[in-house]
Design a protein around this motif. Structure first.
Motif, PDB file in Angstrom:
ATOM      1  N   HIS A  73       0.801  -1.247   0.057  1.00 34.76           N
ATOM      2  CA  HIS A  73      -0.152   0.007   0.117  1.00 34.76           C
ATOM      3  C   HIS A  73       0.886   1.320   0.020  1.00 34.76           C
ATOM      4  O   HIS A  73       0.043   2.329   0.223  1.00 34.76           O
ATOM      5  N   GLU A  89      -2.067  -5.772   9.530  1.00 33.72           N
ATOM      6  CA  GLU A  89      -3.588  -6.140   9.382  1.00 33.72           C
ATOM      7  C   GLU A  89      -4.437  -5.259   9.938  1.00 33.72           C
ATOM      8  O   GLU A  89      -5.501  -4.681   9.705  1.00 33.72           O
ATOM      9  N   ARG A  90      -4.090  -4.581  11.081  1.00 35.82           N
ATOM     10  CA  ARG A  90      -4.814  -3.446  11.827  1.00 35.82           C
ATOM     11  C   ARG A  90      -4.671  -2.336  11.111  1.00 35.82           C
ATOM     12  O   ARG A  90      -5.831  -1.550  11.048  1.00 35.82           O
ATOM     13  N   HIS A  91      -3.722  -1.895  10.409  1.00 36.35           N
ATOM     14  CA  HIS A  91      -3.795  -0.479   9.710  1.00 36.35           C
ATOM     15  C   HIS A  91      -3.768  -0.728   8.038  1.00 36.35           C
ATOM     16  O   HIS A  91      -4.018   0.334   7.515  1.00 36.35           O
ATOM     17  N   SER A  92      -3.981  -1.763   7.779  1.00 43.21           N
ATOM     18  CA  SER A  92      -4.318  -2.097   6.096  1.00 43.21           C
ATOM     19  C   SER A  92      -5.529  -1.374   5.572  1.00 43.21           C
ATOM     20  O   SER A  92      -6.485  -1.463   6.387  1.00 43.21           O
ATOM     21  N   PRO A  93      -5.495  -0.316   4.802  1.00 51.10           N
ATOM     22  CA  PRO A  93      -6.561   0.472   4.248  1.00 51.10           C
ATOM     23  C   PRO A  93      -7.548  -0.721   3.649  1.00 51.10           C
ATOM     24  O   PRO A  93      -7.234  -1.738   3.122  1.00 51.10           O
ATOM     25  N   ALA A  94      -8.919  -0.426   3.767  1.00 52.08           N
ATOM     26  CA  ALA A  94     -10.075  -1.289   3.238  1.00 52.08           C
ATOM     27  C   ALA A  94      -9.976  -1.419   1.787  1.00 52.08           C
ATOM     28  O   ALA A  94      -9.710  -0.390   1.102  1.00 52.08           O
ATOM     29  N   GLU A  95      -9.847  -2.797   1.256  1.00 58.51           N
ATOM     30  CA  GLU A  95      -9.784  -2.813  -0.029  1.00 58.51           C
ATOM     31  C   GLU A  95     -11.323  -2.370  -0.659  1.00 58.51           C
ATOM     32  O   GLU A  95     -12.259  -2.438  -0.427  1.00 58.51           O
TER      33      GLU A  95
END
Length: 487
Positions: free
Chosen positions: A216, A481-487
């Motif tokens: 990302h 996983e906590r900070h991954s932007p919504a796909e």
């Protein structure tokens, strides 16, 4: 005529060959003795071939192919004939590995009654053993050796890496940096030009200074500088350097150390660009007023960063050989560089980290100064000659430390503080210098004292594991996983 195989791969080749012969024999409904009668050898000899313990001649292989109704090329294929054979071959290879042999455990003998599920379970254990072996990136001895070899290489190069110097100047120019201290805004622009966004978070994994999300385009950093001089600008630049320098996952501890050196070097080049830094130093030398504190303040970096940057530039550009020391409060070396023949203490392997410097050296005598706001200047006579040193002390959560930059006597004329009258004599490594108590004091207290030793925990700490030593992958992946932007 024996089959032509490379020595290193022969065992695996013969194992696969044996399985393919067995597969085609069984498919034809032949026993070992029945096939042996057709090809002119005893069934026991065929058994050795099928178990990968004997290499057949080409003429026998041709006969076996004819008797089983296949081509010779079918027998010579490197693909296991079925899933069961693949499991047995992988297990044989795993049990022949040095990692398994050094355990001293007897290998498992595969029988017909052993289920595929049992083989899968045993192989899973072998794979985990191999994974843990890969993670144990080096023993402490290997790590010290790698660190020593890297230090020697950099000393031979005068601690100067021209390719990284040029790369840093190119990136700075592209971001519009002209002069003065590098701003956080400019660092952000440099990241954007590489396709990254700098994000400051409070829950960064404790085992990592920063985390880069390659998918990302994000570089996660703590919201404040880390004690010990690890500023946010430097951490961001180091994260970018991995990408700019094309680093892959470290293959061993030496590779990890080399990468760490290169990213630190790149960050230093950005914070104190070569062109501007050399111009500043040349003028200071012309004025006979070289000083770490001035160099530090001109570029807005820490005292240690400025001192280390001098090791990159002074010899290559100004012809001045020098040494750098970071020493903790008990006299142990934590970082060192020298190309001026300073007699640095080292162990039998040539490693210097953790070695205790002489009590007479400026790096330790500076701790006795009452006024520590200014640099401590001192001349020290040693078996290798006289050295002039400038030392600044500091304190972190781990205790006191000192930063020293020094040069041989003849080059002291270029530095502020050369007029000091403070002078000491060191005869280390002679034990009588500072490691052996005076004879009368030793006689007075011998047998009458019993100190309780302070145990240095690092002596018992295992070397950090993992491709990135000390980094907890589970923690890092949970963070992403906590900070991954919504796909």
């Amino acid at each position: 005529m024996a089959l032509p195989t490379a020595t290193s791969s022969a065992p695996l080749h013969l194992t696969t060959l044996g399985h393919r012969i067995r597969h085609h024999r069984v498919a034809r409904g032949l026993t070992l003795d029945e096939l042996g009668e057709q090809v002119g050898v005893a069934g026991s000899q065929l058994s050795l071939i099928e178990n990968g313990k004997r290499e057949p001649k080409l003429s026998l292989l041709q006969a076996i192919a004819g008797a089983t109704g296949v081509e010779v090329t079918d027998l010579l294929s490197t693909e296991p004939p079925n899933r069961r054979a693949a499991l047995e071959i992988e297990l044989a290879q795993a049990q022949a590995s040095p990692v398994f042999r050094q355990l001293g455990v007897a290998p498992i003998r595969v029988t017909k009654s052993m289920t595929d599920e049992t083989l899968e379970s045993v192989l899973a254990l072998h794979r985990e053993l191999q994974r843990r072996e890969r993670e144990a990136i080096a023993t402490p001895e290997e790590a010290r050796r790698a660190n020593t070899e890297l230090r020697v290489r950099m000393r031979d190069a005068d601690n100067y890496l021209p390719d990284i110097e040029r790369l840093a100047e190119k990136q700075l120019k592209a971001a519009g940096h002209v002069s003065g201290a590098l701003t956080h805004r400019t660092v952000s622009i440099m990241a954007e030009q590489l396709g990254f966004e700098l994000i400051y978070v409070n829950d960064l994994p404790h085992s990592a200074r920063s985390v880069t999300d390659l998918e990302h385009g994000r570089i996660y950093l703590p919201p404040a500088s880390i004690p010990g001089g690890h500023g946010l600008r430097s951490m961001a630049l180091q994260a970018m350097a991995h990408r700019l320098l094309g680093h892959e996952r470290p293959t061993d501890y030496a590779d990890f150390l080399q990468q760490r050196l290169e990213i630190n070097y790149y960050a230093a080049c950005c914070l104190m660009p070569e062109t501007a830094a050399v111009s500043f130093l040349q003028q200071a030398k012309k004025d006979r007023n070289l000083a770490v504190e001035d160099f530090r303040d001109a570029f807005g970096v820490t005292h240690e960063a400025a001192a280390m940057r001098l090791t990159n530039l002074l010899t290559h550009h100004l012809g001045i050989r020098l040494h750098f020391l970071r020493v903790d409060g008990n006299g142990g070396i934590s970082r060192v560089y020298e190309n001026d023949d300073l007699p640095v203490p080292m162990d039998v392997t040539g490693s210097v980290e953790g070695q205790i410097v002489c009590r007479q050296w400026s790096a330790r005598s500076a701790f006795e100064e009452q006024n520590r706001t200014t640099e401590h200047y001192q001349y020290t006579d040693t078996p290798a000659g006289t050295f002039w040193c400038s030392t600044q002390t500091g304190v972190t959560g781990d205790g006191e430390f000192s930063i020293t930059v020094g040069v041989p006597f003849d080059d002291a004329k270029w530095f502020r503080g050369r007029e000091t009258s403070t002078r000491a004599t060191s005869t280390c490594p002679d034990e009588s210098c500072c490691r052996r108590p005076p004879a009368d004091v030793a006689t007075r207290w011998s047998g009458k004292a019993w100190p309780s030793a302070r145990v240095h925990q690092h002596m018992f700490s295992p070397l950090p594991r993992g491709a990135f030593p000390g980094v907890d992958d589970t923690e890092v992946y949970a963070f992403l996983e906590r900070h991954s932007p919504a796909e």
